[in-house]
Design a protein around this motif. Structure first.
Motif, PDB file in Angstrom:
ATOM      1  N   PRO A 206       0.809  -1.237   0.000  1.00  0.00           N
ATOM      2  CA  PRO A 206       0.000   0.000   0.000  1.00  0.00           C
ATOM      3  C   PRO A 206       0.829   1.269   0.000  1.00  0.00           C
ATOM      4  O   PRO A 206       0.343   2.333  -0.401  1.00  0.00           O
ATOM      5  N   TRP A 207       2.096   1.204   0.466  1.00  0.00           N
ATOM      6  CA  TRP A 207       2.903   2.426   0.466  1.00  0.00           C
ATOM      7  C   TRP A 207       3.207   2.899  -0.949  1.00  0.00           C
ATOM      8  O   TRP A 207       3.460   4.076  -1.173  1.00  0.00           O
ATOM      9  N   LEU A 208       3.158   1.985  -1.923  1.00  0.00           N
ATOM     10  CA  LEU A 208       3.350   2.403  -3.310  1.00  0.00           C
ATOM     11  C   LEU A 208       2.135   3.189  -3.814  1.00  0.00           C
ATOM     12  O   LEU A 208       2.266   4.111  -4.616  1.00  0.00           O
ATOM     13  N   ALA A 209       0.957   2.812  -3.335  1.00  0.00           N
ATOM     14  CA  ALA A 209      -0.233   3.592  -3.674  1.00  0.00           C
ATOM     15  C   ALA A 209      -0.116   5.001  -3.102  1.00  0.00           C
ATOM     16  O   ALA A 209      -0.509   5.989  -3.733  1.00  0.00           O
ATOM     17  N   LEU A 210       0.460   5.109  -1.888  1.00  0.00           N
ATOM     18  CA  LEU A 210       0.706   6.420  -1.300  1.00  0.00           C
ATOM     19  C   LEU A 210       1.689   7.208  -2.156  1.00  0.00           C
ATOM     20  O   LEU A 210       1.535   8.421  -2.351  1.00  0.00           O
ATOM     21  N   GLY A 273       9.429  10.063  -2.410  1.00  0.00           N
ATOM     22  CA  GLY A 273      10.734   9.450  -2.205  1.00  0.00           C
ATOM     23  C   GLY A 273      10.724   8.426  -1.091  1.00  0.00           C
ATOM     24  O   GLY A 273      11.301   7.334  -1.219  1.00  0.00           O
ATOM     25  N   LEU A 274      10.053   8.728   0.005  1.00  0.00           N
ATOM     26  CA  LEU A 274       9.977   7.796   1.134  1.00  0.00           C
ATOM     27  C   LEU A 274       9.227   6.528   0.755  1.00  0.00           C
ATOM     28  O   LEU A 274       9.596   5.422   1.165  1.00  0.00           O
ATOM     29  N   SER A 275       8.172   6.667  -0.035  1.00  0.00           N
ATOM     30  CA  SER A 275       7.375   5.498  -0.418  1.00  0.00           C
ATOM     31  C   SER A 275       8.152   4.549  -1.330  1.00  0.00           C
ATOM     32  O   SER A 275       7.966   3.338  -1.291  1.00  0.00           O
ATOM     33  N   LEU A 276       9.049   5.130  -2.163  1.00  0.00           N
ATOM     34  CA  LEU A 276       9.825   4.306  -3.099  1.00  0.00           C
ATOM     35  C   LEU A 276      11.159   3.861  -2.515  1.00  0.00           C
ATOM     36  O   LEU A 276      11.830   3.003  -3.092  1.00  0.00           O
ATOM     37  N   GLY A 277      11.552   4.449  -1.374  1.00  0.00           N
ATOM     38  CA  GLY A 277      12.858   4.121  -0.815  1.00  0.00           C
ATOM     39  C   GLY A 277      13.993   4.580  -1.702  1.00  0.00           C
ATOM     40  O   GLY A 277      14.967   3.857  -1.912  1.00  0.00           O
ATOM     41  N   VAL A 278      13.889   5.803  -2.216  1.00  0.00           N
ATOM     42  CA  VAL A 278      14.879   6.316  -3.167  1.00  0.00           C
ATOM     43  C   VAL A 278      16.165   6.710  -2.447  1.00  0.00           C
ATOM     44  O   VAL A 278      16.205   6.847  -1.219  1.00  0.00           O
ATOM     45  N   GLY A 279      17.209   6.934  -3.226  1.00  0.00           N
ATOM     46  CA  GLY A 279      18.489   7.372  -2.690  1.00  0.00           C
ATOM     47  C   GLY A 279      18.571   8.878  -2.583  1.00  0.00           C
ATOM     48  O   GLY A 279      17.632   9.604  -2.931  1.00  0.00           O
ATOM     49  N   LYS A 280      19.733   9.366  -2.148  1.00  0.00           N
ATOM     50  CA  LYS A 280      19.913  10.799  -1.903  1.00  0.00           C
ATOM     51  C   LYS A 280      19.836  11.637  -3.174  1.00  0.00           C
ATOM     52  O   LYS A 280      19.494  12.829  -3.119  1.00  0.00           O
ATOM     53  N   ASP A 281      20.169  11.032  -4.328  1.00  0.00           N
ATOM     54  CA  ASP A 281      20.146  11.800  -5.572  1.00  0.00           C
ATOM     55  C   ASP A 281      18.750  12.344  -5.866  1.00  0.00           C
ATOM     56  O   ASP A 281      18.601  13.460  -6.380  1.00  0.00           O
ATOM     57  N   PHE A 282      17.720  11.559  -5.568  1.00  0.00           N
ATOM     58  CA  PHE A 282      16.350  12.030  -5.809  1.00  0.00           C
ATOM     59  C   PHE A 282      16.028  13.221  -4.918  1.00  0.00           C
ATOM     60  O   PHE A 282      15.421  14.203  -5.355  1.00  0.00           O
ATOM     61  N   TYR A 283      16.436  13.142  -3.645  1.00  0.00           N
ATOM     62  CA  TYR A 283      16.139  14.242  -2.729  1.00  0.00           C
ATOM     63  C   TYR A 283      16.911  15.505  -3.112  1.00  0.00           C
ATOM     64  O   TYR A 283      16.390  16.620  -2.983  1.00  0.00           O
ATOM     65  N   LEU A 284      18.135  15.340  -3.615  1.00  0.00           N
ATOM     66  CA  LEU A 284      18.920  16.496  -4.019  1.00  0.00           C
ATOM     67  C   LEU A 284      18.352  17.153  -5.272  1.00  0.00           C
ATOM     68  O   LEU A 284      18.141  18.371  -5.315  1.00  0.00           O
ATOM     69  N   ALA A 285      18.120  16.335  -6.290  1.00  0.00           N
ATOM     70  CA  ALA A 285      17.658  16.879  -7.572  1.00  0.00           C
ATOM     71  C   ALA A 285      16.154  17.115  -7.578  1.00  0.00           C
ATOM     72  O   ALA A 285      15.677  18.226  -7.880  1.00  0.00           O
ATOM     73  N   GLY A 286      15.401  16.071  -7.269  1.00  0.00           N
ATOM     74  CA  GLY A 286      13.948  16.160  -7.363  1.00  0.00           C
ATOM     75  C   GLY A 286      13.337  17.093  -6.334  1.00  0.00           C
ATOM     76  O   GLY A 286      12.501  17.951  -6.681  1.00  0.00           O
ATOM     77  N   CYS A 287      13.733  16.953  -5.078  1.00  0.00           N
ATOM     78  CA  CYS A 287      13.158  17.774  -4.005  1.00  0.00           C
ATOM     79  C   CYS A 287      13.908  19.099  -3.843  1.00  0.00           C
ATOM     80  O   CYS A 287      13.303  20.176  -3.889  1.00  0.00           O
ATOM     81  N   GLY A 288      15.234  19.000  -3.659  1.00  0.00           N
ATOM     82  CA  GLY A 288      16.021  20.211  -3.462  1.00  0.00           C
ATOM     83  C   GLY A 288      16.022  21.123  -4.670  1.00  0.00           C
ATOM     84  O   GLY A 288      15.837  22.344  -4.551  1.00  0.00           O
ATOM     85  N   GLY A 289      16.234  20.550  -5.842  1.00  0.00           N
ATOM     86  CA  GLY A 289      16.247  21.355  -7.063  1.00  0.00           C
ATOM     87  C   GLY A 289      14.918  22.041  -7.309  1.00  0.00           C
ATOM     88  O   GLY A 289      14.867  23.222  -7.679  1.00  0.00           O
ATOM     89  N   SER A 290      13.820  21.297  -7.096  1.00  0.00           N
ATOM     90  CA  SER A 290      12.489  21.882  -7.275  1.00  0.00           C
ATOM     91  C   SER A 290      12.259  23.012  -6.279  1.00  0.00           C
ATOM     92  O   SER A 290      11.711  24.068  -6.627  1.00  0.00           O
ATOM     93  N   ALA A 291      12.674  22.796  -5.021  1.00  0.00           N
ATOM     94  CA  ALA A 291      12.477  23.818  -3.989  1.00  0.00           C
ATOM     95  C   ALA A 291      13.222  25.104  -4.338  1.00  0.00           C
ATOM     96  O   ALA A 291      12.671  26.216  -4.218  1.00  0.00           O
ATOM     97  N   VAL A 292      14.473  24.969  -4.784  1.00  0.00           N
ATOM     98  CA  VAL A 292      15.262  26.144  -5.157  1.00  0.00           C
ATOM     99  C   VAL A 292      14.622  26.866  -6.340  1.00  0.00           C
ATOM    100  O   VAL A 292      14.488  28.096  -6.356  1.00  0.00           O
TER     101      VAL A 292
END
Length: 341
Positions: A206-210, A273-292
């Motif tokens: 179910p976490w993938l549905a989330l 990212g938490l639901s997929l168990g992604v690595g730091k690259d996603f948080y840097l580019a996907g989350c951090g880059g989008s936020a900036v």
């Protein structure tokens, strides 16, 4: 296909046939139909293509590179690009047919083909129907599940132009319409169909549905941001014509709303990212880059200047969307390389 609307409807004198760019390559009789597709404005293709691609990458990451190989992802990504181009063209055609009277009262839109009388509403409907048939044919060649999910998506496309007549929040309807592509992109991979249609994988994990829901919400928030900025180009005309939009409703507090949507978007990406168990690259580019990118856009833009709104819509959309996309690509590639090693 085209016929005159009425002798009382004349093309504005300010319109001149294109003499450069991609539209100038078409025969004169084809130019109005090429203009209907917005072939000369590629930013709109990206905002429709990205959700398809996000859905494809999400499922590919969730299932894993063993079952969804890079060659398959690239092949499906190309097919979805064509699909997105056709759907975007059809959506623009439909919008122009439904809104041609409003477009005549809007400075930026009054030279559009239906508004200026170069294409009749009836011919526009025929052209739209042909485009939709091509769209469905492409989806049918990929998977039956994508067709099933595309049908309600088409309903949203048909409804959207009417939203501004009944609500001040048509950007929310547009957000759901565009984000629907995430679901369609998720089922072009056969193994992903059961998950997206709420069977199989969704019951077991179910976490993938989330995660899918988080991606869906993130894109809705992003759509509200870029389309609200886009709408400020026409604020004065919209106030005169009485059509609704977030740009009109929130004209005095728009940046506060944009910041709230930015927070929702980045938070949803973190949840993804938490639901997929992604690595730091996603948080840097996907989350951090989008936020900036979002903070820079909202801080610097002057919403009272239509030219700035047009610039930030064009380039800001590409920049922030690319950050989200790059984060997903990096994670998928990283998993593929780890498998190979």
């Amino acid at each position: 296909m085209s016929k005159p609307l009425s002798s009382s409807i004349k093309s504005p004198k300010e319109y001149y046939p294109p003499t450069y760019g991609i539209l100038s390559l078409f025969p004169d009789s084809w130019v109005p139909y090429a203009e209907l597709t917005r072939l000369h404005k590629p930013t709109g293709i990206l905002v429709i293509y990205m959700p398809y691609l996000f859905g494809l990458l999400f499922i590919s990451i969730a299932i894993g590179p063993v079952d969804v190989r890079p060659s398959s992802v690239m092949n499906l990504a190309f097919i979805l690009l064509i699909t997105s181009f056709v759907l975007r063209s059809a959506g623009c055609t439909w919008n122009d047919v439904v809104d041609y009277k409003i477009d005549r009262e809007t400075e930026r839109c009054r030279l559009r083909p239906v508004a200026r009388g170069a294409v009749s509403p009836a011919s526009g409907v025929v052209f739209f129907s042909i485009q939709i048939c091509v769209w469905f044919a492409i989806l049918c060649s990929v998977s039956s599940a994508s067709v099933l999910l595309a049908i309600p998506g088409l309903g949203l496309v048909l409804i959207y132009p009417y939203a501004k007549r009944v609500t001040d929040y048509p950007q929310v309807i547009l957000g759901v319409t565009l984000a629907w592509g995430i679901l369609v992109g998720g089922v072009v991979v056969p193994e992903g169909a059961d998950f997206v249609i709420a069977r199989g994988t969704a019951e077991k994990e179910p976490w993938l549905a989330l995660g899918m829901a988080s991606l869906f919400v993130a894109y809705i928030a992003w759509t509200i941001i870029f389309d609200t900025i886009y709408g400020f180009q026409d604020l004065q005309d919209d106030l005169k014509s009485g059509v609704g939009s977030i740009s009109v409703r929130w004209q005095h507090h728009a940046k506060a709303l944009l910041l709230l949507m930015a927070l929702l978007q980045v938070s949803s990406l973190v949840a993804l990212g938490l639901s997929l168990g992604v690595g730091k690259d996603f948080y840097l580019a996907g989350c951090g880059g989008s936020a900036v990118g979002l903070c820079c856009m909202i801080w610097k833009i002057n919403l009272k200047r239509p030219a700035e709104c047009a610039w930030w819509f064009q380039y800001g959309t590409v920049a922030v969307g690319s950050c989200m996309l790059w984060g997903l690509i990096e994670d998928y590639v990283g998993r593929t390389m780890a498998l190979g090693s």
